[in-house]
Design an enzyme around this catalytic site. Structure first.
Site, PDB file in Angstrom:
ATOM      1  N   HIS A 207      32.016 -48.930  15.289  1.00  0.00           N
ATOM      2  CA  HIS A 207      33.446 -49.271  15.315  1.00  0.00           C
ATOM      3  C   HIS A 207      33.789 -50.296  14.221  1.00  0.00           C
ATOM      4  CE1 HIS A 207      32.569 -53.240  17.037  1.00  0.00           C
ATOM      5  NE2 HIS A 207      31.682 -52.627  17.792  1.00  0.00           N
TER       6      HIS A 207
ATOM      7  N   GLU B 148      28.984 -49.667  24.720  1.00  0.00           N
ATOM      8  CA  GLU B 148      28.207 -50.819  24.255  1.00  0.00           C
ATOM      9  C   GLU B 148      27.172 -51.226  25.304  1.00  0.00           C
ATOM     10  OE1 GLU B 148      26.741 -52.684  22.193  1.00  0.00           O
ATOM     11  OE2 GLU B 148      28.371 -53.878  21.314  1.00  0.00           O
TER      12      GLU B 148
END
Length: 281
Positions: A11, A94
């Protein structure tokens, strides 16, 4: 049939990358991109489109806000002339670092993790790298079923997070734990390309980012590590000898065998005397 390319991209820059204090009040999965992060994603989208062209592309994205926002910016380069689909995949999220995070405590915990080992260290109320590896393993099983389902699929692009990407490679290429420990997270919006070669095998066409030698030398400096951990030292009270920094105030030498036997004899004599009194009553 396996796609020609599998591309993994981290990201863009998030508010958490910019200021760790945000984790005190905002859940990790709700951390947005910065304006810089959005621009990084737009630029990455243009490069990815050049790599994939107009061929059929399947996107997988972590459900975390910073990942979905990254994909939104990437897809601006795919608005016309390309057949693509998007799947949100929670297994690509994550690594779980716990819930709301105190920046000072997390800094100390991460230093402890670096010393312990990034793969096996489990964050309090969170995950270890090994936990992420396990869920990525199940995702790869899904991916192989997708290969059989879409015959004309040429590209897969995965928008995820640093450690998740590294465990993906670890599982796919059968890395050892030692190999994994040498690989660092990619930069924001940095991407890695897996190209299918002859024989259905993939190879990386982009170089992985590794930790510098100084990183491992620093971990050997135990005095520095002790200083960092003094603020949030774990409770070793159940067994002080497990504490790597435990040093007894006085070194006690074991007694000689003669004294041990002598002490045992006295103890045995006292027990026999008490037993005799009890029996006589």
């Amino acid at each position: 049939m396996k796609p020609k390319k599998i591309i993994l991209i981290r990201h863009g820059e998030s508010e958490g990358n910019k200021n760790e204090e945000i984790y005190r009040e905002v859940p990790d999965y709700k951390i947005p991109l910065t304006e810089k992060g959005k621009k990084q994603a737009q630029d990455a989208g243009i490069k990815l489109r050049e790599l994939t062209g107009n061929s059929k592309t399947l996107f997988y994205v972590s459900p975390y806000l910073r990942s979905t926002q990254t994909l939104e910016e990437i897809l601006k380069a795919y608005e016309t002339g390309c057949d693509w689909r998007v799947f949100q995949e929670p297994r690509l999220r994550e690594q779980d670092f716990g819930n709301f995070q105190d920046s000072l405590k997390m800094r100390n915990i991460k230093n402890e993790r670096d010393h312990y080992g990034r793969f096996f260290y489990r964050f309090p109320n969170g995950e270890s790298g090994a936990d992420v590896y396990d869920r990525i393993s199940t995702f790869l099983e899904t991916l192989h079923r997708v290969f059989r389902r879409f015959d004309d699929l040429e590209n897969i692009i995965i928008v995820s997070h640093g450690l998740t990407i590294r465990t993906f490679f670890m599982r796919w290429f059968h890395w050892s734990v030692e190999k994994f420990e040498t690989i660092a997270n990619p930069n924001n919006c940095e991407y890695y390309v897996m190209q299918r070669a002859s024989g259905e095998r993939y190879h990386l066409t982009t170089e992985l980012k590794t930790f510098p030698k100084e990183h491992f030398e620093r971990l050997e400096n135990r005095s520095e590590f002790k200083f960092l951990m003094d603020h949030n030292r774990p409770d070793w009270s159940c067994d002080p000898s497990r504490d790597p920094f435990f040093k007894p105030a006085v070194t006690i030498k074991p007694s000689s065998n003669r004294n041990i036997y002598s002490n045992n004899s006295i103890t045995l004599f006292i027990l026999i005397s008490i037993l005799s009194i009890v029996v006589s009553r």
